[in-house]
Design an enzyme around this catalytic site. Structure first.
Site, PDB file in Angstrom:
ATOM      1  CG  HIS A  60     -32.585  10.574  -1.366  1.00 43.50           C
ATOM      2  ND1 HIS A  60     -32.748   9.385  -1.078  1.00 43.50           N
ATOM      3  CD2 HIS A  60     -34.390  10.705  -0.897  1.00 43.50           C
ATOM      4  CE1 HIS A  60     -34.102   8.927  -2.653  1.00 43.50           C
ATOM      5  NE2 HIS A  60     -34.689   9.821  -1.499  1.00 43.50           N
ATOM      6  CG  ASN A  71     -36.839 -10.200  -6.020  1.00 44.92           C
ATOM      7  OD1 ASN A  71     -35.827 -10.454  -6.851  1.00 44.92           O
ATOM      8  ND2 ASN A  71     -36.338  -9.155  -5.284  1.00 44.92           N
ATOM      9  CB  THR A  72     -37.100 -16.211  -6.240  1.00 49.05           C
ATOM     10  OG1 THR A  72     -37.823 -16.519  -6.382  1.00 49.05           O
ATOM     11  CG2 THR A  72     -37.614 -15.834  -4.118  1.00 49.05           C
ATOM     12  NE  ARG A  73     -32.037 -11.184  -8.285  1.00 49.99           N
ATOM     13  CZ  ARG A  73     -32.639 -10.089  -7.248  1.00 49.99           C
ATOM     14  NH1 ARG A  73     -34.067 -10.426  -6.461  1.00 49.99           N
ATOM     15  NH2 ARG A  73     -31.221  -9.640  -6.321  1.00 49.99           N
ATOM     16  CG  HIS A  75     -38.880  -9.808  10.046  1.00 50.95           C
ATOM     17  ND1 HIS A  75     -37.929  -9.696  10.231  1.00 50.95           N
ATOM     18  CD2 HIS A  75     -39.402  -8.926  10.065  1.00 50.95           C
ATOM     19  CE1 HIS A  75     -37.768  -8.152   9.150  1.00 50.95           C
ATOM     20  NE2 HIS A  75     -38.305  -7.741   9.716  1.00 50.95           N
ATOM     21  CG  HIS A 103     -48.715  -0.220  -4.051  1.00 51.82           C
ATOM     22  ND1 HIS A 103     -47.452  -0.229  -3.048  1.00 51.82           N
ATOM     23  CD2 HIS A 103     -47.325  -0.342  -5.384  1.00 51.82           C
ATOM     24  CE1 HIS A 103     -46.233   0.447  -4.092  1.00 51.82           C
ATOM     25  NE2 HIS A 103     -46.518   0.021  -5.433  1.00 51.82           N
ATOM     26  CG  HIS A 117     -40.021  -6.422  -3.295  1.00 51.68           C
ATOM     27  ND1 HIS A 117     -39.188  -6.947  -2.425  1.00 51.68           N
ATOM     28  CD2 HIS A 117     -39.591  -6.114  -4.374  1.00 51.68           C
ATOM     29  CE1 HIS A 117     -38.166  -6.786  -3.417  1.00 51.68           C
ATOM     30  NE2 HIS A 117     -38.955  -7.109  -4.201  1.00 51.68           N
ATOM     31  CB  SER A 158     -40.005  -8.861 -10.098  1.00 48.97           C
ATOM     32  OG  SER A 158     -40.203  -7.921  -9.119  1.00 48.97           O
ATOM     33  N   GLY A 168     -33.183  -3.980 -22.126  1.00 46.34           N
ATOM     34  CA  GLY A 168     -33.863  -4.043 -22.650  1.00 46.34           C
ATOM     35  C   GLY A 168     -35.216  -4.687 -22.515  1.00 46.34           C
TER      36      GLY A 168
END
Length: 297
Positions: A197, A135-137, A167, A123, A133, A119, A280
């Site tokens: 929001h 990430n791969t998982r 892109h 900034h 940003h 991840s 955790g």
């Protein structure tokens, strides 16, 4: 029921660590460059590397990883590149969420899990250089396995050419796996990184997938690897092009306000943040994505 996937787990975990090493090296190389322009006299930043550990309820080994963070560099104001491999037993709330979201049966009978991934959140010092940003998982339970991840660009000052390049690299790496992947994953990113929001996206999008499993582990892993491989060629040219662009206080103010969107999204909506805290994992590593400074109007 899914198999134990011992060799596949090891292969995936090693790949995420390799990708982490490549990105860390590339980012430190950017810091060492000597281009003329803003921040050229600042000291080059270095990553501080800290081992992380998942806290299990019974004190047994539950895995961990590395948290690599650079602060106050010439190019990066704050960047974190985390890699981890964690395992154990899902708590009751996580079991319920997993069963409801993925429809996986038998979670209460055998709630073991294994997860590994990388991840990254960057900034930047210069407001003209976009935040990013990636990430791969891979996630495994005795009942299923799947991949997830992607990358998205978050500029506070938008440049159409930068967005097109970012892109374009994503599409170039996805198309060999099937022409339908890029438009599908782009739309997925647009939906996932939307802030309800605020009634707006947090950036200019990218690609995203989750719960991805076709039943062919090797094909799905190859796709996931190319999502990771797309990151540096998609992002580094943008940093090199914009890092010495002159900026003023109005630009910095726009950057800090935009960062507020990022913080709101990650704390309210991001699944990875919620899962990491729920299971955790090291809280500092989970919240590494938050910007060093932000502003709300």
């Amino acid at each position: 029921m899914a198999e134990e996937f011992t060799s596949e787990k090891a292969e995936a975990s090693a790949w995420f660590r390799q990708l982490r090493d490549e990105i860390v090296d590339a980012f430190e190389e950017l810091e060492q460059s000597h281009d003329e322009g803003p921040l050229s006299d600042a000291e080059p930043g270095r990553f501080e590397v800290t081992p992380t550990k998942r806290e299990s309820s019974d004190g047994s080994d539950a895995g961990g990883g590395l948290m690599s963070v650079m602060r106050g560099g010439r190019v990066f104001e704050k960047v974190g590149v985390n890699v981890s491999t964690v395992f154990g037993t899902l708590g009751e709330r996580a079991q319920m969420a997993m069963a409801a979201r993925k429809g996986i049966p038998g979670m209460t009978e055998d709630p073991r899990f294994w997860a590994s991934g990388i991840s990254l959140v960057a900034h930047m010092q210069n407001p003209h250089v976009p935040a990013v940003h990636m990430n791969t998982r891979m996630f495994w339970t005795p009942h299923a396995w799947w991949f997830g991840g992607g990358s998205d660009l978050n500029p506070c000052i938008e440049y159409d050419k930068d967005t097109a390049h970012f892109h374009g690299e994503q599409q170039a790496h996805l198309d060999p796996h099937g022409k339908a992947h890029y438009p599908r994953f782009k739309e997925w990113a647009d939906e996932y990184f939307y802030i309800p929001h605020r009634k707006r996206a947090r950036g200019v999008g990218g690609i995203f997938m989750d719960d991805y499993s076709t039943g062919d582990w090797h094909a799905d892993f190859a796709l996931t690897q190319d999502i990771g491989r797309a990151f540096l060629p998609a992002y580094l040219p943008l940093v090199r092009k914009r890092r010495t662009t002159a900026w003023d206080e109005a630009d910095k103010d726009a950057q800090l306000v935009h960062r507020g969107l990022y913080a709101e999204y990650n704390l309210v909506y991001d699944r990875g943040t919620k899962f990491g805290l729920e299971t955790g994992h090291d809280a500092n590593a989970v919240l590494m994505s938050l910007p060093p400074l932000a502003k709300w109007v």
